[in-house]
Design a protein around this motif. Structure first.
Motif, PDB file in Angstrom:
ATOM      1  N   LEU A 103       0.717  -1.183  -0.425  1.00 37.98           N
ATOM      2  CA  LEU A 103       0.103  -0.038   0.391  1.00 37.98           C
ATOM      3  C   LEU A 103       1.047   1.511  -0.175  1.00 37.98           C
ATOM      4  CD1 LEU A 103      -2.667  -1.260   2.595  1.00 37.98           C
ATOM      5  CD2 LEU A 103      -3.352  -0.837  -0.075  1.00 37.98           C
ATOM      6  N   LYS A 104       2.231   1.781   0.931  1.00 42.85           N
ATOM      7  CA  LYS A 104       2.633   2.183   0.843  1.00 42.85           C
ATOM      8  C   LYS A 104       3.773   2.414  -0.576  1.00 42.85           C
ATOM      9  CE  LYS A 104       4.204   2.612   6.028  1.00 42.85           C
ATOM     10  NZ  LYS A 104       5.125   2.675   6.233  1.00 42.85           N
ATOM     11  N   LEU A 105       3.718   1.667  -1.456  1.00 44.37           N
ATOM     12  CA  LEU A 105       4.139   1.318  -2.988  1.00 44.37           C
ATOM     13  C   LEU A 105       3.817   2.592  -3.527  1.00 44.37           C
ATOM     14  CD1 LEU A 105       7.433   1.276  -4.555  1.00 44.37           C
ATOM     15  CD2 LEU A 105       6.040  -1.392  -4.771  1.00 44.37           C
TER      16      LEU A 105
ATOM     17  N   GLU B  43      -4.397   3.618   9.084  1.00 45.45           N
ATOM     18  CA  GLU B  43      -2.745   3.234   9.235  1.00 45.45           C
ATOM     19  C   GLU B  43      -2.070   4.101   8.159  1.00 45.45           C
ATOM     20  OE1 GLU B  43       0.883   1.038  10.953  1.00 45.45           O
ATOM     21  OE2 GLU B  43      -1.550  -0.444  10.766  1.00 45.45           O
ATOM     22  N   VAL B  44      -2.042   3.172   6.710  1.00 41.49           N
ATOM     23  CA  VAL B  44      -1.247   4.008   5.504  1.00 41.49           C
ATOM     24  C   VAL B  44      -1.423   5.121   5.773  1.00 41.49           C
ATOM     25  CG1 VAL B  44      -0.597   3.143   3.311  1.00 41.49           C
ATOM     26  CG2 VAL B  44      -0.854   1.284   5.116  1.00 41.49           C
ATOM     27  N   LEU B  45      -2.935   5.513   5.271  1.00 40.84           N
ATOM     28  CA  LEU B  45      -3.599   6.621   5.404  1.00 40.84           C
ATOM     29  C   LEU B  45      -3.027   7.857   5.718  1.00 40.84           C
ATOM     30  CD1 LEU B  45      -7.533   6.173   4.033  1.00 40.84           C
ATOM     31  CD2 LEU B  45      -5.492   6.899   2.676  1.00 40.84           C
ATOM     32  N   ASN B  46      -2.693   7.544   7.320  1.00 37.23           N
ATOM     33  CA  ASN B  46      -2.454   8.380   8.103  1.00 37.23           C
ATOM     34  C   ASN B  46      -0.977   8.359   8.229  1.00 37.23           C
ATOM     35  OD1 ASN B  46      -5.223   8.343   9.316  1.00 37.23           O
ATOM     36  ND2 ASN B  46      -4.718   6.886  10.963  1.00 37.23           N
ATOM     37  N   ASP B  47      -0.241   7.807   7.629  1.00 36.58           N
ATOM     38  CA  ASP B  47       1.536   7.924   7.481  1.00 36.58           C
ATOM     39  C   ASP B  47       1.392   8.760   5.944  1.00 36.58           C
ATOM     40  OD1 ASP B  47       2.318   6.505   9.276  1.00 36.58           O
ATOM     41  OD2 ASP B  47       2.123   5.490   8.834  1.00 36.58           O
TER      42      ASP B  47
END
Length: 565
Positions: A147-149, A179-183
């Motif tokens: 997801l981050k990628l 969680e990933v959206l917050n990052d």
């Protein structure tokens, strides 16, 4: 004719007041009364002695004994005046009543308040649905990196793109996405705009465009104020002709609720990512593994297939690891005034954790189901602790309550106050607790699960099935509560629950697997998140015929179905 002499009245025919006035001694009282007065006189305060002294100093005027024809007049005048003995008796009674029956003000009772914390309170909160993870979501490292990628590669360019996330319920799709959206927001700041929509909370599929616009722009755009085509045109211009170089991230959770006959809505949102100069990053989340290939075949025909990320169910080892991590996180936050920290980490026996993990992994792999089992096990352990350490009078009051009208079979919701001594070992969740819960949650048929519910839980489930049949769609928790209250008020045979008790019944029904509850999301019509999650949609996981078979011996519940016909 000689006058007949008048017969003189004897003292025996006179009343007690006349006898007192004539100083004639009255017969003694019964031995019980004498003993009562003697024992009471020992504890009389000084004001009784003061009253006696005052009456001796100021004796009352004694009227003439009524021996003339004006006897009736004198007697009535004398009766209206209070007697000294009556005064003394009134003062004595007041003092005795004050000292013999202590009031609630002089003798405070043990407080029975829900705010009294115990070692189980914080642990149950961690396993409550919607409580969030105390840290990073465990056992999802590969999915997190994927997801981050995806986000970082498209936002830094910037470029449009689409991603479809699939997997069974309870595998952490929505939690990891949040969680990933917050990052991503922390990393890119104002370079991204995010619209997180739960499609299950949208009243009808076409209103999803209004929800997207409201989340991104912050202004409400209703379908009634503009045609459906104009709404899509406004969004298309926003994604393609934006003056800023912001990337618009749109998350459509429970995307399968947007499926229509011609799939026009799904095609429209995916087509926006293929437009020239588009800044849209579309992420669809659903349980179906083949939603894009099954319902959107035209995308493949146009040589456009979104990226796919699949979440696999949790294994037994992963579920056990997550449960142990939550207990350790709770033990690190426990205050010494509540209980010892070493007790918190061992609230659930290791063998019980393994049994819960294996049972859950063998059936669904749903991590939320494992949390529900742990929370229910903590309820049973807290009930054991209450029976062991709470005052016996409070336990007797709890046991005398009718179990038919209680939403939950545990006593934890009644919040009887109890304190665990520091040198005592609190009861923990054992294998027998978990086995008992799993037999209800996983074992048996649907009819057997409904049979295990209490009356109020069955009533709420019947109201849900009747409401879905009448509305021909799923209900929100608020709509179900109103419908349930109307059915109870119509028959007047069952008292409706309070809102807080109703939510506990919903949680208990979800644990038993007889209802499906959506995740928290926005509703286009309300324009914001509903308090207490009342905007979440709920649907029955049992057939109407199975429910009727299970409640055929309960007449008041069968009338729920007859009144809706």
């Amino acid at each position: 004719m000689p006058r007949t002499p008048q017969k003189q009245s004897t003292p025996t025919v006179l009343g007690k007041r006349t006898l007192n006035a004539l100083n004639i001694p009255t017969p003694p009282q019964s031995p019980a009364k004498v003993r009562t007065l003697r024992s009471a006189s020992k504890d009389l305060p000084a004001k009784v002695a003061f009253a006696e002294k005052d009456m001796k100093e100021k004796p009352e005027r004694v009227p003439t004994p009524p021996a003339t024809p004006s006897k009736r007049k004198l007697r009535s005048e004398y009766d209206c005046r209070p007697n000294r003995a009556d005064k003394l008796c009134d003062v004595t009674n007041d003092i005795l009543s004050t000292h013999s029956t202590p009031s609630s003000e002089t003798t405070p009772r043990t407080p029975i308040t829900p705010s009294t914390p115990s070692i189980y309170t914080g642990a149950k909160a961690l396993f409550q649905r919607g409580s969030g993870s105390p840290g990073m979501l465990l056992c999802r490292d590969a999915e997190r990196e994927a997801l981050k990628l995806f986000f970082c590669s498209h936002v830094s360019t910037p470029a449009a793109g689409s991603l479809y996330v699939s997997g069974p319920p309870g595998t952490g799709k929505s939690a990891l996405m949040a969680e990933v959206l917050n990052d991503v927001k922390e990393k890119f700041g104002n370079a991204v705009k995010v619209a997180n929509i739960n499609c299950m909370t949208v009243r009808k599929p076409s209103l999803v465009f209004c929800s997207i616009f409201q989340e991104l722009v912050g202004e409400e755009l209703l379908e009634s104020s503009a045609g459906e085509k104009s709404v899509t045109e406004v969004l298309e211009q926003y994604f393609t002709k934006s003056r800023t170089k912001q990337s618009c991230i749109v998350i459509l959770d429970e995307m399968d609720y947007l499926i229509t006959k011609d799939q026009e809505i799904l095609y429209q949102v995916f087509e926006w990512t293929r437009l020239k100069n588009s800044n849209l990053l579309l992420v669809g989340i659903a349980n179906a593994l083949n939603l894009t290939s099954r319902f959107l075949p035209k995308l493949k025909a146009r040589n456009f297939v979104p990226e796919i990320l699949r979440f696999t169910p949790y294994t037994a080892e992963q579920i056990a690891k997550v449960i142990c991590a939550r207990l350790e996180a709770y033990s690190s936050t426990v205050d010494d005034d509540v209980d010892c920290k070493d007790r918190a980490c061992s609230l659930i026996h290791p063998a019980a954790i393994q049994l819960c993990a294996r049972k859950t992994a063998a059936n669904t792999g749903d991590l939320r189901k494992a949390f529900d089992i742990c929370k229910r096990g903590l309820d049973l352990a807290e009930e054991d602790a209450r029976r062991k350490f709470a005052p016996q009078s409070d336990i007797a009051c709890q046991e005398n309550r009718s179990p038919i009208l209680t939403p939950s079979t545990s006593l934890s919701r009644n919040s009887t106050a109890f304190i665990i001594p520091r040198d005592a070992v609190p009861p923990i969740v054992t294998i027998s607790h978990i086995a008992k819960i799993c037999s209800t949650a996983f074992g048996g048929s649907t009819v057997q699960r409904v049979h295990s519910l209490n009356l109020q839980q069955k009533a709420v489930l019947c109201a849900l099935v009747v409401g879905e049949k009448r509305k021909a769609s799923s209900l929100t928790i608020r709509e179900l509560y109103e419908h349930y209250g109307a059915l109870c008020a119509k028959d007047k045979l069952l008292d409706s629950l309070k809102a807080s008790e109703f939510r506990e019944v919903i949680s208990a029904l979800e644990v038993c697997g007889v209802i499906n509850l959506s995740a928290e999301g926005r509703n286009c019509s309300s324009g914001g998140k509903s308090s207490n999650g009342d905007s979440r949609r709920i649907s029955a996981a049992v057939q109407a015929i199975d429910l009727l078979r299970a409640v055929e011996d309960v007449g008041m519940l069968k009338r729920f179905f007859s009144t809706s016909a």
